[in-house]
Scaffold this motif. Structure first.
Motif, PDB file in Angstrom:
ATOM      1  N   GLY A 131      18.938  -5.473   9.999  1.00 55.94           N
ATOM      2  CA  GLY A 131      19.943  -4.426   9.950  1.00 55.94           C
ATOM      3  C   GLY A 131      19.398  -3.017   9.892  1.00 55.94           C
ATOM      4  N   THR A 132      18.076  -2.837  10.022  1.00 54.56           N
ATOM      5  CA  THR A 132      17.515  -1.494  10.012  1.00 54.56           C
ATOM      6  C   THR A 132      17.029  -1.147  11.403  1.00 54.56           C
ATOM      7  OG1 THR A 132      15.266  -2.188   9.522  1.00 54.56           O
ATOM      8  CG2 THR A 132      16.713  -1.803   7.632  1.00 54.56           C
ATOM      9  N   ALA A 133      16.771   0.109  11.604  1.00 61.56           N
ATOM     10  CA  ALA A 133      16.327   0.563  12.922  1.00 61.56           C
ATOM     11  C   ALA A 133      14.815   0.584  13.046  1.00 61.56           C
ATOM     12  CB  ALA A 133      16.900   1.948  13.214  1.00 61.56           C
ATOM     13  N   GLY A 134      14.091   0.028  12.127  1.00 64.01           N
ATOM     14  CA  GLY A 134      12.631  -0.018  12.247  1.00 64.01           C
ATOM     15  C   GLY A 134      11.963   1.143  11.528  1.00 64.01           C
ATOM     16  N   GLN A 135      10.677   1.002  11.322  1.00 65.43           N
ATOM     17  CA  GLN A 135       9.895   1.994  10.589  1.00 65.43           C
ATOM     18  C   GLN A 135       9.489   3.135  11.512  1.00 65.43           C
ATOM     19  OE1 GLN A 135       6.230   0.378   9.172  1.00 65.43           O
ATOM     20  NE2 GLN A 135       5.864   2.054   7.793  1.00 65.43           N
ATOM     21  N   ASP A 136       9.571   4.334  11.003  1.00 66.42           N
ATOM     22  CA  ASP A 136       9.122   5.510  11.740  1.00 66.42           C
ATOM     23  C   ASP A 136       7.621   5.650  11.531  1.00 66.42           C
ATOM     24  OD1 ASP A 136       8.668   7.929  12.941  1.00 66.42           O
ATOM     25  OD2 ASP A 136       9.834   9.092  11.494  1.00 66.42           O
ATOM     26  N   LEU A 137       6.842   5.277  12.555  1.00 68.82           N
ATOM     27  CA  LEU A 137       5.396   5.299  12.414  1.00 68.82           C
ATOM     28  C   LEU A 137       4.850   6.705  12.222  1.00 68.82           C
ATOM     29  CD1 LEU A 137       4.289   2.619  14.997  1.00 68.82           C
ATOM     30  CD2 LEU A 137       4.501   2.386  12.524  1.00 68.82           C
ATOM     31  N   ASP A 138       5.559   7.716  12.696  1.00 65.08           N
ATOM     32  CA  ASP A 138       5.110   9.084  12.495  1.00 65.08           C
ATOM     33  C   ASP A 138       5.159   9.471  11.022  1.00 65.08           C
ATOM     34  OD1 ASP A 138       4.616   9.504  15.191  1.00 65.08           O
ATOM     35  OD2 ASP A 138       6.667  10.162  15.568  1.00 65.08           O
ATOM     36  N   ALA A 139       5.944   8.749  10.234  1.00 66.47           N
ATOM     37  CA  ALA A 139       6.080   9.071   8.827  1.00 66.47           C
ATOM     38  C   ALA A 139       4.973   8.435   7.984  1.00 66.47           C
ATOM     39  CB  ALA A 139       7.448   8.605   8.320  1.00 66.47           C
ATOM     40  N   LEU A 140       4.140   7.610   8.571  1.00 63.72           N
ATOM     41  CA  LEU A 140       3.061   6.988   7.807  1.00 63.72           C
ATOM     42  C   LEU A 140       2.080   8.046   7.321  1.00 63.72           C
ATOM     43  CD1 LEU A 140       2.122   3.754   9.788  1.00 63.72           C
ATOM     44  CD2 LEU A 140       3.242   3.910   7.570  1.00 63.72           C
ATOM     45  N   PRO A 141       1.622   7.911   6.085  1.00 66.45           N
ATOM     46  CA  PRO A 141       0.642   8.865   5.534  1.00 66.45           C
ATOM     47  C   PRO A 141      -0.779   8.466   5.961  1.00 66.45           C
ATOM     48  CG  PRO A 141       1.281   7.294   3.853  1.00 66.45           C
ATOM     49  CD  PRO A 141       2.121   6.991   5.075  1.00 66.45           C
ATOM     50  N   TYR A 142      -1.093   8.707   7.219  1.00 67.22           N
ATOM     51  CA  TYR A 142      -2.371   8.243   7.781  1.00 67.22           C
ATOM     52  C   TYR A 142      -3.575   8.755   6.990  1.00 67.22           C
ATOM     53  CZ  TYR A 142       0.223   6.552  11.811  1.00 67.22           C
ATOM     54  OH  TYR A 142       1.079   5.875  12.625  1.00 67.22           O
ATOM     55  N   GLY A 143      -3.564  10.017   6.603  1.00 71.09           N
ATOM     56  CA  GLY A 143      -4.689  10.569   5.854  1.00 71.09           C
ATOM     57  C   GLY A 143      -4.853   9.899   4.501  1.00 71.09           C
ATOM     58  N   TRP A 144      -3.749   9.651   3.816  1.00 71.84           N
ATOM     59  CA  TRP A 144      -3.798   8.991   2.515  1.00 71.84           C
ATOM     60  C   TRP A 144      -4.331   7.569   2.666  1.00 71.84           C
ATOM     61  CZ3 TRP A 144      -1.891   4.773  -0.026  1.00 71.84           C
ATOM     62  CH2 TRP A 144      -1.899   4.801  -1.418  1.00 71.84           C
ATOM     63  N   ILE A 145      -3.849   6.854   3.680  1.00 73.56           N
ATOM     64  CA  ILE A 145      -4.330   5.490   3.933  1.00 73.56           C
ATOM     65  C   ILE A 145      -5.820   5.524   4.247  1.00 73.56           C
ATOM     66  CG2 ILE A 145      -4.168   3.506   5.480  1.00 73.56           C
ATOM     67  CD1 ILE A 145      -1.130   4.194   5.749  1.00 73.56           C
ATOM     68  N   ALA A 146      -6.243   6.473   5.066  1.00 76.86           N
ATOM     69  CA  ALA A 146      -7.671   6.598   5.403  1.00 76.86           C
ATOM     70  C   ALA A 146      -8.502   6.859   4.151  1.00 76.86           C
ATOM     71  CB  ALA A 146      -7.880   7.706   6.421  1.00 76.86           C
ATOM     72  N   ASP A 147      -8.007   7.707   3.266  1.00 77.17           N
ATOM     73  CA  ASP A 147      -8.720   7.971   2.022  1.00 77.17           C
ATOM     74  C   ASP A 147      -8.828   6.702   1.172  1.00 77.17           C
ATOM     75  OD1 ASP A 147      -9.087  10.608   2.734  1.00 77.17           O
ATOM     76  OD2 ASP A 147      -7.492  11.377   1.427  1.00 77.17           O
ATOM     77  N   ALA A 148      -7.786   5.887   1.171  1.00 77.36           N
ATOM     78  CA  ALA A 148      -7.815   4.634   0.423  1.00 77.36           C
ATOM     79  C   ALA A 148      -8.817   3.664   1.046  1.00 77.36           C
ATOM     80  CB  ALA A 148      -6.423   3.997   0.362  1.00 77.36           C
ATOM     81  N   LEU A 189       0.830  -1.204   0.000  1.00 79.54           N
ATOM     82  CA  LEU A 189       0.000   0.000   0.000  1.00 79.54           C
ATOM     83  C   LEU A 189       0.865   1.254   0.000  1.00 79.54           C
ATOM     84  CD1 LEU A 189      -2.800   1.272   0.153  1.00 79.54           C
ATOM     85  CD2 LEU A 189      -2.734   0.951   2.629  1.00 79.54           C
ATOM     86  N   LEU A 190       1.897   1.260   0.831  1.00 80.23           N
ATOM     87  CA  LEU A 190       2.782   2.422   0.898  1.00 80.23           C
ATOM     88  C   LEU A 190       3.552   2.637  -0.403  1.00 80.23           C
ATOM     89  CD1 LEU A 190       4.091   2.086   4.555  1.00 80.23           C
ATOM     90  CD2 LEU A 190       2.387   3.704   3.661  1.00 80.23           C
ATOM     91  N   ALA A 191       3.822   1.560  -1.138  1.00 82.63           N
ATOM     92  CA  ALA A 191       4.502   1.700  -2.431  1.00 82.63           C
ATOM     93  C   ALA A 191       3.640   2.515  -3.392  1.00 82.63           C
ATOM     94  CB  ALA A 191       4.818   0.323  -3.016  1.00 82.63           C
ATOM     95  N   ALA A 192       2.338   2.315  -3.348  1.00 81.58           N
ATOM     96  CA  ALA A 192       1.440   3.118  -4.191  1.00 81.58           C
ATOM     97  C   ALA A 192       1.496   4.586  -3.778  1.00 81.58           C
ATOM     98  CB  ALA A 192       0.008   2.581  -4.099  1.00 81.58           C
ATOM     99  N   HIS A 193       1.554   4.839  -2.483  1.00 82.41           N
ATOM    100  CA  HIS A 193       1.663   6.223  -1.997  1.00 82.41           C
ATOM    101  C   HIS A 193       2.974   6.852  -2.440  1.00 82.41           C
ATOM    102  CE1 HIS A 193       2.913   9.253   0.993  1.00 82.41           C
ATOM    103  NE2 HIS A 193       1.671   9.658   0.837  1.00 82.41           N
ATOM    104  N   ARG A 194       4.075   6.125  -2.245  1.00 78.56           N
ATOM    105  CA  ARG A 194       5.395   6.657  -2.620  1.00 78.56           C
ATOM    106  C   ARG A 194       5.493   6.916  -4.116  1.00 78.56           C
ATOM    107  NH1 ARG A 194       7.040   3.069   1.593  1.00 78.56           N
ATOM    108  NH2 ARG A 194       7.302   1.381   0.108  1.00 78.56           N
ATOM    109  N   ALA A 195       4.728   6.166  -4.913  1.00 79.98           N
ATOM    110  CA  ALA A 195       4.732   6.353  -6.367  1.00 79.98           C
ATOM    111  C   ALA A 195       3.871   7.541  -6.788  1.00 79.98           C
ATOM    112  CB  ALA A 195       4.238   5.084  -7.060  1.00 79.98           C
ATOM    113  N   GLY A 196       3.242   8.189  -5.805  1.00 83.06           N
ATOM    114  CA  GLY A 196       2.439   9.372  -6.101  1.00 83.06           C
ATOM    115  C   GLY A 196       1.036   9.059  -6.603  1.00 83.06           C
ATOM    116  N   GLU A 197       0.601   7.840  -6.400  1.00 81.42           N
ATOM    117  CA  GLU A 197      -0.723   7.461  -6.878  1.00 81.42           C
ATOM    118  C   GLU A 197      -1.810   7.990  -5.955  1.00 81.42           C
ATOM    119  OE1 GLU A 197      -1.329   3.506  -8.223  1.00 81.42           O
ATOM    120  OE2 GLU A 197       0.776   3.272  -8.778  1.00 81.42           O
ATOM    121  N   SER A 198      -2.963   8.162  -6.525  1.00 81.73           N
ATOM    122  CA  SER A 198      -4.136   8.555  -5.752  1.00 81.73           C
ATOM    123  C   SER A 198      -4.535   7.401  -4.845  1.00 81.73           C
ATOM    124  CB  SER A 198      -5.289   8.862  -6.721  1.00 81.73           C
ATOM    125  OG  SER A 198      -6.529   8.833  -6.035  1.00 81.73           O
ATOM    126  N   PRO A 199      -5.077   7.698  -3.663  1.00 80.09           N
ATOM    127  CA  PRO A 199      -5.555   6.612  -2.804  1.00 80.09           C
ATOM    128  C   PRO A 199      -6.726   5.856  -3.438  1.00 80.09           C
ATOM    129  CG  PRO A 199      -6.092   8.748  -1.846  1.00 80.09           C
ATOM    130  CD  PRO A 199      -5.241   9.002  -3.046  1.00 80.09           C
TER     131      PRO A 199
END
Length: 133
Positions: free
Chosen positions: A112-129, A27-37
């Protein structure tokens, strides 16, 4: 509160931290690609995510459930801010301090990563989807 019991159950936590991660990443890949929700790609991804999440509680994915989930995602940033403010006013160690260190450590151990920054999630975009239209 029945929802709290569901969310804290082992299967739901497994979904949040393991099984649902690839679905959310799709789902986030669609957001990062600039797609509409509302794009076909975002809708396929969000439906897969919501169906899998709802399967944990045996709840079918109805328009009402979609709207309720969307509302939850819209309210999340304000809830996170409220929790942060309450913890900042507290004298004890905060949940975020301990949990943040734990998530970072687990991420480093696992991949090897420090985990996902949950504050960076596009909550509004996900909600619209998620919103049924």
């Amino acid at each position: 509160m029945p929802e709290a019991r569901t969310i804290t159950s082992e299967p739901f936590q497994q979904f949040i931290h393991v099984d649902g991660v690839p679905l959310m990443e799709e789902l986030l890949a669609a957001h990062r690609a600039g797609e509409s929700p509302r794009s076909a790609r975002a809708q396929r991804a969000v439906v897969r995510f919501m169906e899998a999440a709802n399967a944990l509680s045996g709840t079918p994915l109805t328009p009402e459930v979609r709207d309720r989930m969307a509302d939850g995602y819209r309210r999340t940033p304000a809830l996170l801010r409220q929790i942060a403010e309450e913890e900042a006013a507290s004298d004890g160690p905060s949940y975020e301090e301990a949990h943040g260190r734990y998530v970072a450590l687990v991420g480093i151990i696992n991949d090897g990563t420090a985990g996902q920054d949950l504050d960076a999630l596009p909550y509004g975009w996900i909600a619209d989807a998620m919103q049924d239209r």
